[in-house]
Motif scaffolding. Sequence first.
Motif, mmCIF file in Angstrom:
data_model
loop_
_atom_site.group_PDB
_atom_site.id
_atom_site.type_symbol
_atom_site.label_atom_id
_atom_site.label_comp_id
_atom_site.label_asym_id
_atom_site.label_seq_id
_atom_site.Cartn_x
_atom_site.Cartn_y
_atom_site.Cartn_z
ATOM 1 N N MET B 151 44.218 45.094 46.169
ATOM 2 C CA MET B 151 44.777 43.968 45.422
ATOM 3 C C MET B 151 43.667 43.018 44.976
ATOM 4 N N LEU B 152 42.680 42.860 45.863
ATOM 5 C CA LEU B 152 41.532 42.028 45.513
ATOM 6 C C LEU B 152 40.833 42.617 44.287
ATOM 7 N N LEU B 153 40.717 43.929 44.286
ATOM 8 C CA LEU B 153 40.095 44.615 43.152
ATOM 9 C C LEU B 153 40.917 44.379 41.884
ATOM 10 N N ALA B 154 42.227 44.396 42.034
ATOM 11 C CA ALA B 154 43.086 44.164 40.872
ATOM 12 C C ALA B 154 42.856 42.764 40.313
ATOM 13 N N PHE B 155 42.778 41.774 41.208
ATOM 14 C CA PHE B 155 42.496 40.407 40.746
ATOM 15 C C PHE B 155 41.140 40.363 40.040
ATOM 16 N N ALA B 156 40.172 41.073 40.634
ATOM 17 C CA ALA B 156 38.825 41.059 40.081
ATOM 18 C C ALA B 156 38.807 41.588 38.654
ATOM 19 N N THR B 157 39.565 42.655 38.400
ATOM 20 C CA THR B 157 39.550 43.219 37.061
ATOM 21 C C THR B 157 40.145 42.232 36.051
ATOM 22 N N PHE B 158 40.844 41.234 36.535
ATOM 23 C CA PHE B 158 41.514 40.308 35.630
ATOM 24 C C PHE B 158 40.797 38.982 35.467
ATOM 25 N N VAL B 159 39.614 38.875 36.066
ATOM 26 C CA VAL B 159 38.931 37.589 35.978
ATOM 27 C C VAL B 159 38.738 37.179 34.519
ATOM 28 N N PRO B 473 36.210 52.303 56.674
ATOM 29 C CA PRO B 473 35.535 53.187 55.715
ATOM 30 C C PRO B 473 36.109 53.131 54.294
ATOM 31 N N ILE B 474 37.416 52.928 54.148
ATOM 32 C CA ILE B 474 37.961 52.899 52.787
ATOM 33 C C ILE B 474 37.993 51.470 52.258
ATOM 34 N N ALA B 475 38.399 50.533 53.123
ATOM 35 C CA ALA B 475 38.528 49.150 52.676
ATOM 36 C C ALA B 475 37.169 48.569 52.296
ATOM 37 N N GLY B 476 36.129 48.912 53.054
ATOM 38 C CA GLY B 476 34.807 48.328 52.857
ATOM 39 C C GLY B 476 34.294 48.444 51.426
ATOM 40 N N PRO B 477 34.115 49.675 50.927
ATOM 41 C CA PRO B 477 33.592 49.821 49.558
ATOM 42 C C PRO B 477 34.482 49.126 48.507
ATOM 43 N N ILE B 478 35.806 49.184 48.702
ATOM 44 C CA ILE B 478 36.688 48.564 47.705
ATOM 45 C C ILE B 478 36.483 47.053 47.697
ATOM 46 N N THR B 479 36.412 46.454 48.900
ATOM 47 C CA THR B 479 36.221 45.002 48.972
ATOM 48 C C THR B 479 34.908 44.603 48.309
ATOM 49 N N ILE B 480 33.841 45.358 48.613
ATOM 50 C CA ILE B 480 32.535 44.998 48.042
ATOM 51 C C ILE B 480 32.575 45.129 46.524
ATOM 52 N N ALA B 481 33.179 46.212 46.032
ATOM 53 C CA ALA B 481 33.295 46.390 44.581
ATOM 54 C C ALA B 481 34.052 45.210 43.970
ATOM 55 N N ALA B 482 35.134 44.782 44.645
ATOM 56 C CA ALA B 482 35.934 43.678 44.128
ATOM 57 C C ALA B 482 35.121 42.394 44.068
ATOM 58 N N LEU B 483 34.374 42.119 45.129
ATOM 59 C CA LEU B 483 33.588 40.887 45.155
ATOM 60 C C LEU B 483 32.522 40.890 44.063
ATOM 61 N N VAL B 484 31.879 42.050 43.876
ATOM 62 C CA VAL B 484 30.869 42.158 42.818
ATOM 63 C C VAL B 484 31.517 41.862 41.465
ATOM 64 N N LEU B 485 32.681 42.474 41.240
ATOM 65 C CA LEU B 485 33.366 42.278 39.968
ATOM 66 C C LEU B 485 33.761 40.824 39.754
ATOM 67 N N ILE B 486 34.190 40.174 40.826
ATOM 68 C CA ILE B 486 34.633 38.786 40.683
ATOM 69 C C ILE B 486 33.458 37.905 40.295
ATOM 70 N N PHE B 487 32.303 38.137 40.922
ATOM 71 C CA PHE B 487 31.212 37.189 40.708
ATOM 72 C C PHE B 487 30.342 37.502 39.499
ATOM 73 N N LEU B 488 30.244 38.767 39.105
ATOM 74 C CA LEU B 488 29.423 39.098 37.944
ATOM 75 C C LEU B 488 29.855 38.360 36.680
ATOM 76 N N PRO B 489 31.110 38.535 36.271
ATOM 77 C CA PRO B 489 31.500 37.868 35.016
ATOM 78 C C PRO B 489 31.456 36.356 35.138
ATOM 79 N N ALA B 490 31.715 35.847 36.311
ATOM 80 C CA ALA B 490 31.680 34.405 36.488
ATOM 81 C C ALA B 490 30.284 33.875 36.193
ATOM 82 N N ILE B 491 29.289 34.584 36.704
ATOM 83 C CA ILE B 491 27.907 34.167 36.453
ATOM 84 C C ILE B 491 27.583 34.294 34.960
#
Lengths: 323, 506
Positions: B151-159, B473-491
Motif C-alpha cells: 500500500m505504501l508503494l501504491a501511495f508512492a506511485t501517486f506522489v 524478506p518480501i516486505a523489506g524490498p517493497i518498503t525500500i522501493a516505496a520510500l525511494v519512490l516517495i522521496f525522489l520526485p519530492a526532491i
Amino acid sequence: MTIERRVFLGLAAAAMLSVAPLQAVAQEWQPRKPIDFVIMAGPGGGADQIARFIQSVAEQNDMTSRPLVPNNKGGGSGAEALIALANTNDPDHTLLVTLNSFFTTPLRQENLGIDITSFTPIAMMGVDPFVLWVHKDQGISTVEEFVEAAKAADGEWVMGGTGKGQEDSIVIAFLAGAYDLRIKYIPYDGGGAVAKDLAGQQVMATVNNPAEAKGFYDSGDFVPLLAFSDERLPAYPDVPTAKEKGQDFSYYNQRAVVGPPGMSEEAAAYYRDLFTRIYETDAWQGYLQSESLSPLWMNAEEQRAYWDTQITRHRELLAAMGE
Amino acid sequence: MEILSLLGQGVLLSLQPLNLLLILIGVTLGLFIGAMPGLGSVNGVAILLPITFLVPPGSAIIFLAAIYYGAMYGGAISSITLGIPGASTAVATTFDGRPLALQGKASLALVTAALASFVGGTVANVLFTLFAPVLAAVALSFGPPEIFALMLLAFATFVGLGGDDIPKTILSICLGLVLGSVGFDQISGAPRLVLFDISGFLHGINFLVLAIGVYGIGEMLWTIEQTRGEVTTTTARISVRGMLSDTRESVKRGWKGTAIGSFLGFFVGVLPAAGATPGSLMSYGVAKMVARRPEEFGKGHPGGVAAPEAANNSASTGAMLPMLTLGIPGSPTTAILLGGMVIWGLVPGPRLFVDESEFVWGLIGSFYVSNVVAVAVNLAFIPLFIWMLRMPFTILAPMIFVLSIVGGYAATRDMHDMWLIVIFGFAAFFLRKFDYPLAPAVLAIVLGPIAEPTLRQSLLLSSGDPSIFFTRPIAGPITIAALVLIFLPAIKLLRRGRGKTMADEG
C-alpha cells in the motif's frame, strides 16, 4: 399509458381473485412486498453465507410469495443493522439474520440505546461451534502441546481473530485465562482473512468456526485441537471438547432470524411458520451437517429466555475481558 | 501438457450451448451493471445469485463470472462518457478517459478501454492457467507487513498525481485518509468518527460515495460554471474507419499502459484483501511514472485509460485465484461467489482444484470465452454510447445528476449516502476552484482502509517495532522501493523551483 394501466388493473384484479379464496380459508397474513432480509455482517462472511443459503432454499422451493432480499448492514459490528431494525417503518417486512454481536454490540455500545429484548423472536436456525486450530507445520497435535508451546513463546504467541469483543476473542480470552497464557491477539476483518493468515502461518493459531476452516482441514493444512462445544462434533469425532479437558466452558455463535420490535403477531406467526419449514428442508439439514452447525431448535418463548441468559452471560464474559 | 488438455476440456465445456448462452447474457448484463454508476460487480453478482439456483453449479458460476467480467468492461463506459466512475474499479479510468471524451475523442478512449481490457484479461488467464498453485503460495506469504508495504508503494506511485503543489496534494491525501477512517475501528473493535452520531456513518464512507460526489456532481457543477451553461457536447462521431484509426492510435500510445496494467493488476488481484480497485489505481500511477511525458497524463492520454482498464480485468481474474485454490476471497465479488459455491454444494478450499476439477477448469475455460465475447459485445455497443454523448448538455446534465444519486443509493441502500454525495459534490467543486487536486483524496479513501489495519496489525506483531517492515524478506524490498519512490520526485520537484504552471488534475 391507458393500456398499461388497464393491464395493470386486470392483473391486480386477477391477483386479488387468486388470493381471495386462500384468505377466506385461513385468514392468513401474507407479505405484500419484498422482505428486507438484513444481515448483521458484510458480504462474504459466515452470516452472509447463511442468509443467502436460506434465501436460496426459500427461492428453490417457492416458499414465499414475495422474495427475501439480502441487505448487508455490517457497520459498527452490526450496530447499523440493529438501528435499522429498531427504526424500521415497516416492521412486518423486515427480518434480521443475527450472530452473537446481537448480544455483544448493545452491551459494548450502550449509547446506541438498543434493547434487544424488544425484538421479535422468529427462529433459531442453528448454533455454530468454535474450534481451536493450528497449522500442521507447528507439529502440535494436542491441547497440552499447544499450551506448552504457547507458554514457551513467552508472550510472543500470536493468534488471529476477528476483533476485540467478537466471538472468537471471547473464546481466546477464556483460553488465556484457563491455561494462564500470554497471547498476542491480532484482529482481522473477517473469519476468512483469519483462516488465510493461519494457512500462510502469519499467525500461530486461531479460533474459527468449522465452516471457515473446513477447506484447509480437508487438505490437511489445519489441525483441530479443541472444540468449544458441549458434545464432540460429528464431523470431528477425534477432537476433544473443552469440557472433557475439565473446563466448564462452551461457546456458540447463534445463527438466528429475528424480527424488529413492533412486528405484528400475524406477521410473526407467518415468518415462524416459514422458517420452520425452511429449517425442516433437506437442504437446510444438509447444510447444518456439512458446515458442522449444531441444531438448537426453540420456540418463541424459549428464544426469549435464551436471549436473557445470553445477555447475562455476555455481560460477564465482556467484563472479564475488561471490555 | 496436462494443463493444456484440462484447459481444452474447460473451454469445450464453456462452449456448450447453455453455457455459451449464459456467457453472452452474463457479459451483456455485466456490461450494463458496470456502466451504471454505483452498481458494480458486487451488487450485480449478489442480485443475480438467486437466478443461478436454476442451473447446474458449473453453469451457474460461469454465468456469475461472466457478469463479473462484463462489469469490468462496463465500468469504463460511464467513466469515459459521463465522467462518473461506473464502478470503484474504473475510477482511475476517469482521469484520462473523461478529458479524451471532452476533446471529442470518446471513441478513442472507449476502443482503448475495450482493447486494454481484452489484453489484460488474456494475460491474466494465461498466468492463471500456468501458475495458479505457485501464485497461491505467494498470496499466502503476504501477511500484514507485506500488504502494508504494498500500500505504501501504491501511495508512492501517486506522489506526482496531484501536480506540483505538494502541500495541497498532502492535504488532499489527508482528507481522504480521514474520510476513509470514519465508521469502525477494526483493531480496537469500537466505532469511531461517527460524526454527529448519525447512524449512517457507522458503515463508514463508501469509496463510491466520494467518487460519485467528486466526479459526478462536482464535475457537472464545474462544467456548468466554466461554460456558463452554454455547453453543447463534443462532436463525437463514430464510423468504422474512425474506429480502425482509433485502434491504431490506442495500440501505439496505450501498449505500455496495457502491459503494466495486465501484469501489475493480476498480481495485486491475487493478493487477498487488495482486489481490482487498488490494482487499477496503482497501474495508473506506474504507467504515468514510466511514461516519456508524464505531464500528458490526466489531460487525455490513451495510456491513462489503458493501464487501469487492463488492470481491473486482469485483477478480477487474479482475484479468482485465491478463491479457487484456497477458498479465500480476493475481492468483495469473489466473496459472494464463494457463498454461491456453498449454496451449490461445493466445498471451497485447497481441495477444490482436485476434487472438482471439471468445475474449476470449466470456469477457467469460460474466462477465455467470456473475454472474447466481452470485447466483441463491448465494441458493438460503442456507437450507442457515443450517441449518448452527443445529447445536448441540458439533457445530459440532469441525467448525470439522477444517475449519480441513484448510483449512490444502490451501493448501500441508505438515504444518508445520497446526501453525502451531494455534499461531496459541492465540496469538490469549491476545492477545485482553489486548485486542490482531488484524485489523491480518492486514492487515499480506497487505500487508507487497507493500509491502516495492516500497519497496526504489523506493529502489534512486532510489539511496536517498525523494523518489521524492513527485515521481512518480501516486505523489506517493497518498503525500500516505496520510500525511494516517495522521496525522489519530492526532491526533483523542490529543485525545479517555482514559477511553473500547475498541472490541473481532476
